[in-house]
Write an enzyme that holds these catalytic residues in place. Structure first.
Site, PDB file in Angstrom:
ATOM      1  N   ASP A 128       7.793  -4.164  15.892  1.00 14.55           N
ATOM      2  CA  ASP A 128       7.339  -2.884  16.432  1.00 14.55           C
ATOM      3  C   ASP A 128       5.918  -2.987  16.974  1.00 14.55           C
ATOM      4  O   ASP A 128       5.440  -2.075  17.656  1.00 14.55           O
ATOM      5  CB  ASP A 128       7.388  -1.806  15.338  1.00 14.55           C
ATOM      6  CG  ASP A 128       7.108  -0.398  15.881  1.00 14.55           C
ATOM      7  OD1 ASP A 128       6.276   0.327  15.287  1.00 14.55           O
ATOM      8  OD2 ASP A 128       7.702  -0.051  16.934  1.00 14.55           O
ATOM      9  N   GLY A 130       6.274   3.274  14.998  1.00 13.59           N
ATOM     10  CA  GLY A 130       6.196   3.580  13.562  1.00 13.59           C
ATOM     11  C   GLY A 130       6.029   5.061  13.250  1.00 13.59           C
ATOM     12  O   GLY A 130       6.807   5.651  12.518  1.00 13.59           O
ATOM     13  N   GLU A 132      -0.245  -5.715  22.957  1.00  6.92           N
ATOM     14  CA  GLU A 132       0.670  -4.633  23.344  1.00  6.92           C
ATOM     15  C   GLU A 132      -0.065  -3.588  24.179  1.00  6.92           C
ATOM     16  O   GLU A 132      -1.275  -3.401  23.997  1.00  6.92           O
ATOM     17  CB  GLU A 132       1.275  -3.979  22.095  1.00  6.92           C
ATOM     18  CG  GLU A 132       0.253  -3.271  21.216  1.00  6.92           C
ATOM     19  CD  GLU A 132       0.863  -2.661  19.957  1.00  6.92           C
ATOM     20  OE1 GLU A 132       0.629  -1.457  19.745  1.00  6.92           O
ATOM     21  OE2 GLU A 132       1.582  -3.369  19.230  1.00  6.92           O
ATOM     22  N   ARG A 155      -3.329  -8.452  -1.973  1.00  9.81           N
ATOM     23  CA  ARG A 155      -4.580  -8.975  -2.551  1.00  9.81           C
ATOM     24  C   ARG A 155      -4.523  -8.986  -4.075  1.00  9.81           C
ATOM     25  O   ARG A 155      -5.046  -9.882  -4.727  1.00  9.81           O
ATOM     26  CB  ARG A 155      -5.755  -8.123  -2.078  1.00  9.81           C
ATOM     27  CG  ARG A 155      -6.161  -8.407  -0.644  1.00  9.81           C
ATOM     28  CD  ARG A 155      -7.311  -7.571  -0.181  1.00  9.81           C
ATOM     29  NE  ARG A 155      -6.949  -6.161  -0.134  1.00  9.81           N
ATOM     30  CZ  ARG A 155      -7.756  -5.217   0.373  1.00  9.81           C
ATOM     31  NH1 ARG A 155      -8.960  -5.549   0.802  1.00  9.81           N
ATOM     32  NH2 ARG A 155      -7.393  -3.959   0.428  1.00  9.81           N
ATOM     33  N   THR A 156      -3.859  -7.991  -4.670  1.00 12.29           N
ATOM     34  CA  THR A 156      -3.869  -7.902  -6.141  1.00 12.29           C
ATOM     35  C   THR A 156      -2.478  -7.611  -6.685  1.00 12.29           C
ATOM     36  O   THR A 156      -1.632  -7.025  -5.996  1.00 12.29           O
ATOM     37  CB  THR A 156      -4.789  -6.752  -6.604  1.00 12.29           C
ATOM     38  OG1 THR A 156      -4.294  -5.548  -5.970  1.00 12.29           O
ATOM     39  CG2 THR A 156      -6.229  -6.995  -6.211  1.00 12.29           C
ATOM     40  N   GLY A 159       0.846  -1.189   0.000  1.00 12.70           N
ATOM     41  CA  GLY A 159       0.000   0.000   0.000  1.00 12.70           C
ATOM     42  C   GLY A 159       0.881   1.238   0.000  1.00 12.70           C
ATOM     43  O   GLY A 159       2.047   1.190  -0.416  1.00 12.70           O
ATOM     44  N   ARG A 160       0.366   2.332   0.531  1.00 12.77           N
ATOM     45  CA  ARG A 160       1.137   3.586   0.532  1.00 12.77           C
ATOM     46  C   ARG A 160       2.454   3.430   1.294  1.00 12.77           C
ATOM     47  O   ARG A 160       3.515   3.824   0.817  1.00 12.77           O
ATOM     48  CB  ARG A 160       0.314   4.694   1.192  1.00 12.77           C
ATOM     49  CG  ARG A 160      -0.861   5.188   0.356  1.00 12.77           C
ATOM     50  CD  ARG A 160      -1.706   6.146   1.165  1.00 12.77           C
ATOM     51  NE  ARG A 160      -2.465   5.397   2.158  1.00 12.77           N
ATOM     52  CZ  ARG A 160      -3.791   5.281   2.106  1.00 12.77           C
ATOM     53  NH1 ARG A 160      -4.457   5.832   1.125  1.00 12.77           N
ATOM     54  NH2 ARG A 160      -4.444   4.625   3.033  1.00 12.77           N
ATOM     55  N   ILE A 161       2.397   2.830   2.492  1.00 13.47           N
ATOM     56  CA  ILE A 161       3.615   2.700   3.312  1.00 13.47           C
ATOM     57  C   ILE A 161       4.546   1.659   2.686  1.00 13.47           C
ATOM     58  O   ILE A 161       5.761   1.859   2.602  1.00 13.47           O
ATOM     59  CB  ILE A 161       3.264   2.343   4.766  1.00 13.47           C
ATOM     60  CG1 ILE A 161       2.382   3.437   5.384  1.00 13.47           C
ATOM     61  CG2 ILE A 161       4.524   2.143   5.609  1.00 13.47           C
ATOM     62  CD1 ILE A 161       1.859   3.117   6.779  1.00 13.47           C
ATOM     63  N   ARG A 173       0.715  -4.741  12.343  1.00 10.40           N
ATOM     64  CA  ARG A 173      -0.060  -5.077  13.533  1.00 10.40           C
ATOM     65  C   ARG A 173       0.380  -6.432  14.055  1.00 10.40           C
ATOM     66  O   ARG A 173       0.671  -7.345  13.253  1.00 10.40           O
ATOM     67  CB  ARG A 173      -1.558  -5.137  13.202  1.00 10.40           C
ATOM     68  CG  ARG A 173      -2.205  -3.781  12.950  1.00 10.40           C
ATOM     69  CD  ARG A 173      -2.320  -2.962  14.232  1.00 10.40           C
ATOM     70  NE  ARG A 173      -3.036  -1.704  14.053  1.00 10.40           N
ATOM     71  CZ  ARG A 173      -2.454  -0.547  13.756  1.00 10.40           C
ATOM     72  NH1 ARG A 173      -1.152  -0.498  13.537  1.00 10.40           N
ATOM     73  NH2 ARG A 173      -3.164   0.554  13.653  1.00 10.40           N
ATOM     74  N   HIS A 191       5.952   0.122  19.374  1.00  8.98           N
ATOM     75  CA  HIS A 191       4.997   0.697  18.409  1.00  8.98           C
ATOM     76  C   HIS A 191       5.369   2.137  18.086  1.00  8.98           C
ATOM     77  O   HIS A 191       4.604   3.084  18.316  1.00  8.98           O
ATOM     78  CB  HIS A 191       3.563   0.606  18.952  1.00  8.98           C
ATOM     79  CG  HIS A 191       2.507   0.704  17.873  1.00  8.98           C
ATOM     80  ND1 HIS A 191       1.318   0.031  17.922  1.00  8.98           N
ATOM     81  CD2 HIS A 191       2.463   1.412  16.707  1.00  8.98           C
ATOM     82  CE1 HIS A 191       0.582   0.320  16.873  1.00  8.98           C
ATOM     83  NE2 HIS A 191       1.260   1.154  16.109  1.00  8.98           N
TER      84      HIS A 191
HETATM   85  C1  8YV Z   1      -0.891   4.783  15.919  1.00 10.73           C
HETATM   86  C2  8YV Z   1      -0.684   3.353  14.087  1.00 10.73           C
HETATM   87  O1  8YV Z   1      -1.900   5.493  15.389  1.00 10.73           O
HETATM   88  O2  8YV Z   1      -1.355   4.823  12.444  1.00 10.73           O
HETATM   89  C3  8YV Z   1      -1.487   3.713  12.913  1.00 10.73           C
HETATM   90  O3  8YV Z   1      -2.266   2.854  12.457  1.00 10.73           O
HETATM   91  O4  8YV Z   1      -0.667   2.255  14.496  1.00 10.73           O
HETATM   92  C4  8YV Z   1       0.030   4.363  14.815  1.00 10.73           C
HETATM   93  O5  8YV Z   1       0.389   5.429  14.053  1.00 10.73           O
HETATM   94  C5  8YV Z   1      -0.249   5.577  16.859  1.00 10.73           C
HETATM   95  O6  8YV Z   1       0.542   4.697  17.544  1.00 10.73           O
HETATM   96  C6  8YV Z   1      -1.257   6.284  17.719  1.00 10.73           C
HETATM   97  O7  8YV Z   1      -0.996   6.279  18.926  1.00 10.73           O
END
Ligand code: 8YV
Length: 308
Positions: free
Chosen positions: A249, A274, A254, A169-170, A147-149, A225, A272
């Site tokens: 991460d 990111g 968590e 998926r595609t 995806g974007r990331i 996730r 976490h």
């Molecule tokens: C959380 C994230 O939003 O954007 C997401 O889906 O998991 C993180 O950016 C961030 O940890 C909020 O606290």
């Protein structure tokens, strides 16, 4: 002033704007005075916090759920769609930060940077050189979730001289090879990076079969996730050397992660992080707020999550 239910904390500059434009109501306020429910038109939250179905069902006037984050796996979207409640997230503003964290922890894993830092601090360098590690250059990298990331990660990784392929998926007809079979991608990869959305569709996408395919010289990176990985299978694979290591991460349950991870030397663990930069979180919180403003102004959020 319209009532806004706030779940989680936000940067002071965003909090001030929220308090200046809306009647902020906290979950505790609602417990104390259930009648407040009738005046709540929006929920603002964070993507790592759950919005329970039961809560949404108590809010008859709710029109929009705006999350500070790109993920929406903890928002009851089916219920929201049935009620005509808009869900809005904060895509794009965090792509660079998550991509940086992904590559940073990958390099820390391959070059054993946490161990090297400790080695110097423990004074052990005086007696011997730190053991050789492994390079990123020349590796085959598989990205799960283009995806974007995922694309931001791929573009950055190209600079490191790796071969890239992806699963999703595609087949998006991209410059990078598409692999429809995740186990086949794992087999062909030295490094498997997870950056797909959470939720039922991707739950335990990576289990024993995929980890076996990745193999004893393979590395896993998860910046998506915890739910994407069967954690029991991952812990067993890390303890047995079925895979070489992992940079994680995100985790099931968590921040209360499985203590077995703490005993492992072949993992890099981050809490976490990111999107955890000042610049990125400020941009995320601002976009969340602007989604609520735009919705109340025009009936449309800036970045709504399109219904399935
Ligand atoms: C959380 C994230 O939003 O954007 C997401 O889906 O998991 C993180 O950016 C961030 O940890 C909020 O606290």
């Amino acid at each position: 002033m319209r009532g806004v239910l706030q779940i989680g904390a936000f940067a002071p500059e965003v909090q001030a704007q929220l308090d200046g434009e809306f009647r902020r109501i906290g979950p505790d306020d609602l417990e104390r005075d259930p009648a407040l429910a009738d005046g709540i038109h929006a929920i603002v939250t964070r993507s790592n916090l759950e919005v329970p179905e039961a809560l949404v069902e108590r809010l008859p006037a709710l029109e929009i759920i705006a999350t500070c984050g790109v993920g929406y796996d903890l928002i009851p979207r089916a219920l929201a769609a049935r009620r005509g409640i808009v869900v809005a997230n904060t895509p794009d503003v965090l792509n660079a930060a998550v991509a940086e964290l992904c590559i940073g922890t990958l390099l820390a894993l391959l070059r054993r940077l946490p161990q090297a830092d400790r080695y110097v601090r423990d004074g052990r360098w005086k007696s011997a050189s730190f053991p050789l590690a492994t390079s990123l250059a020349g590796k085959h990298v598989g990205i799960v979730g283009m995806g974007r990331i995922g694309k931001e990660i791929a573009r950055r990784l190209e600079m490191f001289g790796v071969a890239l392929a992806y699963h999703g998926r595609t087949d998006q007809q991209l410059a990078w090879r598409y692999e429809a079979d995740l186990a086949a991608l794992a087999r062909d990869s030295d490094i498997l990076i997870l950056v797909a959305p959470g939720g039922a569709e991707t739950r335990h996408l990576v289990g024993a079969r995929v980890l076996d395919a990745l193999g004893p010289t393979g590395y896993l990176v998860n910046v998506a996730r915890g739910s994407l990985v069967d954690e029991a299978a991952l812990l067993a694979a890390l303890e047995a050397g079925t895979i070489a290591g992992a940079a994680l991460d995100v985790f099931d349950g968590e921040p209360d992660i499985d203590p077995r991870f703490l005993a492992l030397d072949n993992v890099v663990l981050t809490p976490h992080l990111g999107s955890a930069t000042h610049e990125t979180r400020a941009a995320m919180a601002q976009l969340m707020l602007d989604n609520v403003r735009a919705y109340f102004r025009s009936g449309r959020a800036l970045t709504p999550v399109e219904p399935d």
